[in-house]
Motif scaffolding. Structure first.
Motif, PDB file in Angstrom:
ATOM      1  N   HIS A 167       0.821  -1.215   0.000  1.00 19.10           N
ATOM      2  CA  HIS A 167       0.000   0.000   0.000  1.00 19.10           C
ATOM      3  C   HIS A 167       0.850   1.259   0.000  1.00 19.10           C
ATOM      4  O   HIS A 167       1.838   1.333   0.716  1.00 19.10           O
ATOM      5  CB  HIS A 167      -0.917   0.033   1.220  1.00 19.10           C
ATOM      6  N   HIS A 168       0.440   2.240  -0.799  1.00 19.52           N
ATOM      7  CA  HIS A 168       1.069   3.553  -0.761  1.00 19.52           C
ATOM      8  C   HIS A 168       0.231   4.471   0.109  1.00 19.52           C
ATOM      9  O   HIS A 168      -1.000   4.436   0.045  1.00 19.52           O
ATOM     10  CB  HIS A 168       1.181   4.140  -2.168  1.00 19.52           C
ATOM     11  N   MET A 169       0.882   5.290   0.932  1.00 18.26           N
ATOM     12  CA  MET A 169       0.194   6.217   1.835  1.00 18.26           C
ATOM     13  C   MET A 169       0.553   7.638   1.433  1.00 18.26           C
ATOM     14  O   MET A 169       1.728   7.990   1.344  1.00 18.26           O
ATOM     15  CB  MET A 169       0.652   5.994   3.279  1.00 18.26           C
ATOM     16  N   LEU A 170      -0.491   8.455   1.232  1.00 18.57           N
ATOM     17  CA  LEU A 170      -0.286   9.845   0.824  1.00 18.57           C
ATOM     18  C   LEU A 170      -0.443  10.786   2.012  1.00 18.57           C
ATOM     19  O   LEU A 170      -1.486  10.789   2.675  1.00 18.57           O
ATOM     20  CB  LEU A 170      -1.301  10.225  -0.268  1.00 18.57           C
ATOM     21  N   ASN A 171       0.599  11.559   2.282  1.00 16.30           N
ATOM     22  CA  ASN A 171       0.570  12.596   3.318  1.00 16.30           C
ATOM     23  C   ASN A 171       0.861  13.937   2.676  1.00 16.30           C
ATOM     24  O   ASN A 171       1.571  14.012   1.672  1.00 16.30           O
ATOM     25  CB  ASN A 171       1.663  12.368   4.361  1.00 16.30           C
ATOM     26  N   LEU A 172       0.333  15.027   3.286  1.00 21.90           N
ATOM     27  CA  LEU A 172       0.669  16.376   2.867  1.00 21.90           C
ATOM     28  C   LEU A 172       1.483  17.018   3.981  1.00 21.90           C
ATOM     29  O   LEU A 172       1.027  17.106   5.121  1.00 21.90           O
ATOM     30  CB  LEU A 172      -0.603  17.189   2.596  1.00 21.90           C
ATOM     31  N   VAL A 173       2.691  17.452   3.654  1.00 21.31           N
ATOM     32  CA  VAL A 173       3.592  18.058   4.640  1.00 21.31           C
ATOM     33  C   VAL A 173       3.091  19.453   5.002  1.00 21.31           C
ATOM     34  O   VAL A 173       2.645  20.206   4.132  1.00 21.31           O
ATOM     35  CB  VAL A 173       5.026  18.120   4.088  1.00 21.31           C
ATOM     36  N   THR A 174       3.159  19.788   6.305  1.00 31.05           N
ATOM     37  CA  THR A 174       2.714  21.102   6.769  1.00 31.05           C
ATOM     38  C   THR A 174       3.822  21.796   7.561  1.00 31.05           C
ATOM     39  O   THR A 174       4.803  21.161   7.956  1.00 31.05           O
ATOM     40  CB  THR A 174       1.473  20.989   7.676  1.00 31.05           C
TER      41      THR A 174
END
Length: 199
Positions: free
Chosen positions: A81-88
């Motif tokens: 599985h690939h996990m998508l995060n958005l850096v803040t």
DNA sequence: CACAGGATCGTT
DNA sequence: ACGATCCTGTGT
């Protein structure tokens, strides 16, 4: 015409991670023919958060977390599985928001082809499913979301309300971090996790 | 270089 | 409740 709304600027990301996480609900992720409306997210803090990949300091995998907010942090989990995060936040904070569930806005055909099954509500709840539906893989780690072309974050219909609770799948973390209510979901939509409902 | 484990998912 | 499946971080 899969594109609608407007591209969200870099300044959006430069706030405390839980604030950005709540604000992400209802916004659109767009890549190629697919547009998804974000319905569920989790906030992950910097090195002090024992649930976060940043807990071990900077490594080749989590390097995008340590850069200025507004880029993707994608990693590969459980061999499939690939996990998508958005850096803040500003550079060095190492905070990110995991995209846990979405509602399809456009590109249903592409989504169903990739997932090999009808895109019913429960079928887009879960971070692995979201990345697969969007077509995001390791090649997108570090990608800037506020520049046109490729993976973009755009405006969308805000949620009717916001539910929150503890994060999922972090039993290894310290008790105080497990208790942190950093999982957020849009109220009034079926496109969120069914198994561990919030509310 | 070898090894243990993981921010999951779908089936049993 | 469990197995799939491989990248990653750590240690030798």
């Amino acid at each position: 015409m899969p594109r609608a709304g407007t591209l969200i600027p870099a300044s959006f990301y430069l706030r405390p991670v839980a604030e950005v996480a709540r604000d992400l609900l209802g916004r659109h992720l767009a890549l190629g023919p697919v547009v998804l409306r974000i319905t569920e997210v989790e906030a992950y803090g910097g090195p002090a958060d024992t649930a976060s990949h940043a807990r071990a300091g900077r490594t080749p995998r989590n390097a995008p977390m340590w850069e200025p907010g507004g880029r993707a942090y994608v990693y590969f989990c459980y061999g499939m599985h690939h996990m998508l995060n958005l850096v803040t936040g500003p550079a060095g904070r190492a905070e990110a928001v995991l995209i846990r569930a979405c509602e399809p806005v456009a590109g249903l055909e592409a989504i169903e082809a990739r997932r090999g099954m009808p895109a019913r509500p429960a079928q887009l709840a879960g971070p692995g499913k979201v990345a697969q539906a969007l077509g995001v893989d390791l090649a997108y780690t570090g990608h800037l979301l506020y520049e046109p072309g490729g993976l973009e974050l755009r405006t969308g219909a805000p949620p009717e309300g916001i539910l929150c609770g503890p994060r999922v799948g972090i039993d290894f973390a310290a008790p105080e971090d497990r208790a942190r209510p950093w999982r957020f979901a849009a109220a009034g939509t079926a496109w969120v996790s069914q198994r561990k409902p919030l509310g």
